[in-house]
Design an enzyme around this catalytic site. Structure first.
Site, PDB file in Angstrom:
ATOM      1  N   GLY A 181      15.977  44.073 -23.351  1.00 54.20           N
ATOM      2  CA  GLY A 181      16.557  45.385 -23.059  1.00 54.20           C
ATOM      3  C   GLY A 181      17.178  45.391 -21.683  1.00 54.20           C
ATOM      4  O   GLY A 181      17.062  44.404 -20.940  1.00 54.20           O
ATOM      5  N   PRO A 183      18.166  46.061 -17.707  1.00 58.11           N
ATOM      6  CA  PRO A 183      17.334  45.881 -16.529  1.00 58.11           C
ATOM      7  C   PRO A 183      16.646  47.169 -16.078  1.00 58.11           C
ATOM      8  O   PRO A 183      17.154  48.270 -16.318  1.00 58.11           O
ATOM      9  CB  PRO A 183      18.314  45.404 -15.436  1.00 58.11           C
ATOM     10  CG  PRO A 183      19.667  45.518 -15.990  1.00 58.11           C
ATOM     11  CD  PRO A 183      19.583  45.762 -17.454  1.00 58.11           C
ATOM     12  N   GLY A 186      11.191  48.510 -17.462  1.00 55.40           N
ATOM     13  CA  GLY A 186       9.730  48.403 -17.532  1.00 55.40           C
ATOM     14  C   GLY A 186       9.182  47.139 -18.185  1.00 55.40           C
ATOM     15  O   GLY A 186       7.998  47.096 -18.508  1.00 55.40           O
ATOM     16  N   LYS A 187      10.005  46.101 -18.337  1.00 54.36           N
ATOM     17  CA  LYS A 187       9.504  44.882 -18.982  1.00 54.36           C
ATOM     18  C   LYS A 187       8.432  44.218 -18.113  1.00 54.36           C
ATOM     19  O   LYS A 187       7.341  43.901 -18.587  1.00 54.36           O
ATOM     20  CB  LYS A 187      10.671  43.906 -19.244  1.00 54.36           C
ATOM     21  CG  LYS A 187      11.696  44.476 -20.221  1.00 54.36           C
ATOM     22  CD  LYS A 187      12.780  43.498 -20.585  1.00 54.36           C
ATOM     23  CE  LYS A 187      13.802  43.262 -19.515  1.00 54.36           C
ATOM     24  NZ  LYS A 187      14.555  44.465 -19.072  1.00 54.36           N
ATOM     25  N   THR A 188       8.767  44.049 -16.839  1.00 53.55           N
ATOM     26  CA  THR A 188       7.802  43.418 -15.928  1.00 53.55           C
ATOM     27  C   THR A 188       6.556  44.289 -15.802  1.00 53.55           C
ATOM     28  O   THR A 188       5.429  43.788 -15.792  1.00 53.55           O
ATOM     29  CB  THR A 188       8.445  43.211 -14.538  1.00 53.55           C
ATOM     30  OG1 THR A 188       9.737  42.642 -14.721  1.00 53.55           O
ATOM     31  CG2 THR A 188       7.613  42.318 -13.660  1.00 53.55           C
ATOM     32  N   HIS A 394      24.818  49.735 -23.031  1.00 51.58           N
ATOM     33  CA  HIS A 394      23.607  49.669 -23.835  1.00 51.58           C
ATOM     34  C   HIS A 394      23.956  49.692 -25.314  1.00 51.58           C
ATOM     35  O   HIS A 394      23.423  48.924 -26.114  1.00 51.58           O
ATOM     36  CB  HIS A 394      22.701  50.851 -23.479  1.00 51.58           C
ATOM     37  CG  HIS A 394      21.363  50.768 -24.126  1.00 51.58           C
ATOM     38  ND1 HIS A 394      21.004  51.545 -25.188  1.00 51.58           N
ATOM     39  CD2 HIS A 394      20.304  49.966 -23.883  1.00 51.58           C
ATOM     40  CE1 HIS A 394      19.775  51.231 -25.569  1.00 51.58           C
ATOM     41  NE2 HIS A 394      19.336  50.283 -24.779  1.00 51.58           N
ATOM     42  N   GLU A 395      24.916  50.562 -25.673  1.00 52.07           N
ATOM     43  CA  GLU A 395      25.286  50.672 -27.085  1.00 52.07           C
ATOM     44  C   GLU A 395      25.926  49.391 -27.590  1.00 52.07           C
ATOM     45  O   GLU A 395      25.641  48.925 -28.685  1.00 52.07           O
ATOM     46  CB  GLU A 395      26.221  51.860 -27.287  1.00 52.07           C
ATOM     47  CG  GLU A 395      25.384  53.110 -27.563  1.00 52.07           C
ATOM     48  CD  GLU A 395      26.164  54.376 -27.449  1.00 52.07           C
ATOM     49  OE1 GLU A 395      27.400  54.307 -27.360  1.00 52.07           O
ATOM     50  OE2 GLU A 395      25.523  55.457 -27.426  1.00 52.07           O
TER      51      GLU A 395
HETATM   52  P1  ATP Z   1      14.560  43.386 -15.002  1.00 48.09           P
HETATM   53  O1  ATP Z   1      15.226  43.114 -16.309  1.00 48.09           O
HETATM   54  O2  ATP Z   1      15.538  43.751 -13.919  1.00 48.09           O
HETATM   55  O3  ATP Z   1      13.528  42.382 -14.594  1.00 48.09           O
HETATM   56  P2  ATP Z   1      12.438  45.159 -15.861  1.00 48.09           P
HETATM   57  O4  ATP Z   1      12.713  45.776 -17.186  1.00 48.09           O
HETATM   58  O5  ATP Z   1      11.466  44.054 -15.807  1.00 48.09           O
HETATM   59  O6  ATP Z   1      13.804  44.793 -15.190  1.00 48.09           O
HETATM   60  P3  ATP Z   1      10.685  46.512 -14.096  1.00 48.09           P
HETATM   61  O7  ATP Z   1      10.640  45.464 -13.025  1.00 48.09           O
HETATM   62  O8  ATP Z   1       9.514  46.626 -14.985  1.00 48.09           O
HETATM   63  O9  ATP Z   1      11.996  46.347 -14.928  1.00 48.09           O
HETATM   64  O10 ATP Z   1      11.001  47.929 -13.451  1.00 48.09           O
HETATM   65  C1  ATP Z   1      11.403  48.086 -12.120  1.00 48.09           C
HETATM   66  C2  ATP Z   1      10.681  49.275 -11.527  1.00 48.09           C
HETATM   67  O11 ATP Z   1      11.157  50.461 -12.152  1.00 48.09           O
HETATM   68  C3  ATP Z   1       9.189  49.245 -11.778  1.00 48.09           C
HETATM   69  O12 ATP Z   1       8.490  48.651 -10.725  1.00 48.09           O
HETATM   70  C4  ATP Z   1       8.825  50.709 -11.922  1.00 48.09           C
HETATM   71  O13 ATP Z   1       8.556  51.266 -10.654  1.00 48.09           O
HETATM   72  C5  ATP Z   1      10.107  51.362 -12.438  1.00 48.09           C
HETATM   73  N1  ATP Z   1      10.029  51.552 -13.908  1.00 48.09           N
HETATM   74  C6  ATP Z   1      10.809  50.969 -14.845  1.00 48.09           C
HETATM   75  N2  ATP Z   1      10.470  51.387 -16.076  1.00 48.09           N
HETATM   76  C7  ATP Z   1       9.444  52.251 -15.937  1.00 48.09           C
HETATM   77  C8  ATP Z   1       8.636  52.994 -16.839  1.00 48.09           C
HETATM   78  N3  ATP Z   1       8.845  52.962 -18.157  1.00 48.09           N
HETATM   79  N4  ATP Z   1       7.658  53.769 -16.330  1.00 48.09           N
HETATM   80  C9  ATP Z   1       7.438  53.835 -14.993  1.00 48.09           C
HETATM   81  N5  ATP Z   1       8.163  53.142 -14.094  1.00 48.09           N
HETATM   82  C10 ATP Z   1       9.151  52.357 -14.536  1.00 48.09           C
END
Ligand code: ATP
Length: 399
Positions: A181, A183, A186-188, A394-395
């Site tokens: 999905g 960037p 919330g994946k990490t 996204h779409e």
């Molecule tokens: P990337 O693809 O850039 O690695 P990612 O999907 O892993 O992105 P995260 O590192 O999980 O994104 O998210 C970055 C920050 O955004 C997190 O540390 C958090 O603070 C906030 N965040 C993202 N998604 C959420 C969520 N669903 N709920 C709460 N905070 C979120």
């Protein structure tokens, strides 16, 4: 001491006054002497520090080598690269108990004496891995994504906590999970919360760094990554930007591509080699699932795919609630903020909450107003154009 401070003596004053004046003057001068002595001491210390620094700079470079065998407290057999072996002395300042066969050491250029113990190749920071023993993130810190968290828990948490269940039913749990999905959604965060929940060590490695920063070493690093993961088990290995090593294979025309392919082959070999019921779990993440090599997605590899999309209205509202939990809000309509931020990612929403707080601080207020949030939305999202772009992208990419 400034000139003004000095006590002046007028000729027409009495003899007693003169004596008093002299006594005070002596006290002043003694004080001055003490101050100057302290200054001198400080400057001498600074000088000797700079001299030491200079002599360190002038030192010739040392050889990197490997300690093969300790002969006694004073001597060891060492080798640099695959060249001849040397019996050398060990510098007195090196802690003997830390020297082990296989230790990486720095060798003096002239005498080959061991002058420094270097960090082991397996030191995760040297390898570029981020290792967190127990991440301080829990499921409560994730806004929205209920379904995704549920799927991830089934795929990873359940087999770790109840391996017998899978044995009884007679199925293998998924080996690896791929989160995909845009960037910042919330994946990490999900992977970290999971590691916390199952009391596992979290090891993160970024695909693009594996191939760029450690040119020619990607494959070796992958195998060291899994070795470290087994050592620290239970472990959640999180491979971010897996597309950097796992993109569809093209013909290997350039050295760079060959290198990437070798790294990918090593990763596939590692995945094939480990037990799905073991306590090392692999979660990968990508923003570009469309370019992944199908070999990665075959059963027994990353066989559980979970989409982590841009949050919808409810998701945005929940994410905003998470990030404003500890904030002192006054008449802020969070729902309105969630409504006006369509297309924003979780990371954007977090930035909005932080920016709103900053606006309050700048106005010397200890509470945050709706106005602060409106300004923050404008600052972070920079108008509707950026949001429209994010939605359109996204779409196109995720349907
Ligand atoms: P990337 O693809 O850039 O690695 P990612 O999907 O892993 O992105 P995260 O590192 O999980 O994104 O998210 C970055 C920050 O955004 C997190 O540390 C958090 O603070 C906030 N965040 C993202 N998604 C959420 C969520 N669903 N709920 C709460 N905070 C979120």
């Amino acid at each position: 001491m400034s000139v003004e401070d000095e006590i002046k003596f007028e000729r027409d004053e009495t003899y007693d006054d003169y004596i008093t004046y002299l006594k005070r003057r002596i006290r002043q001068l003694e004080l001055q002497v003490r101050t100057l002595e302290a200054d001198k001491e400080r400057l001498e210390r600074e000088l000797s520090r700079l001299r030491m620094e200079m002599s360190r700079m002038r030192q010739p470079p040392a050889f990197a080598g490997t300690l093969l065998e300790m002969l006694d407290e004073e001597r060891a057999i060492v080798q640099n690269f695959n060249g001849p072996r040397f019996v050398v002395r060990i510098a007195p300042w090196i802690e003997r108990e830390k020297l082990k066969p296989g230790s990486r050491v720095a060798l003096d250029q002239r005498t080959m004496a061991v002058i420094e113990l270097l960090p082991s190749q397996k030191d995760p920071s040297v390898l570029g891995f981020e290792v967190i023993d127990k991440p301080m993130v829990s499921y409560k810190d994730i806004g929205g994504l209920k379904k995704q968290v549920q799927e991830l828990r089934e795929a990873v948490e359940l087999p770790l906590k109840h391996p017998k269940l899978f044995e009884k039913v007679g199925i293998d749990p998924p080996k690896g999970v791929l989160l995909y999905g845009p960037p910042g959604c919330g994946k990490t965060l999900m992977a970290k919360a999971l590691a916390n929940e199952v009391h596992a060590t979290f090891i993160k490695v970024v695909g693009s760094e594996l191939v760029r920063k450690y040119i020619g070493e990607g494959a070796r690093l992958v195998s060291e990554l899994f070795e470290l993961a087994r050592e620290k088990a239970p472990t959640v290995v999180f491979i971010d930007e897996i597309d950097a090593i796992g993109a569809k294979r093209m013909d290997e025309t350039t050295g760079g591509e060959r290198e990437v392919n070798r790294t990918l082959m090593q990763l596939l070999a590692e995945l094939d080699g480990f037990d799905p019921r073991g306590n090392v779990k692999v979660i990968a993440a990508t923003n570009r699932p469309d370019i992944l090599d199908p070999a990665l997605l075959r059963p027994g590899r990353f066989d559980r795919l979970i989409e982590v999309p841009l949050p919808n209205f409810t998701g945005r509202l929940e994410i905003l609630k998470v990030h404003t939990r500890r904030m002192n809000l006054k008449d802020v309509d969070i729902k309105a903020i969630a409504e006006m931020t369509e297309g924003a990612s979780g990371a954007d929403l977090k930035a909005i909450a932080t920016e709103a707080g900053m606006f309050a601080i700048r106005s010397r207020r200890s509470y945050i107003t709706h106005e602060d949030f409106l300004k923050a939305v404008d600052k972070v999202l920079g108008g509707e154009q950026k949001l429209a772009q994010q939605i359109a992208m996204h779409e196109v990419m995720y349907g």
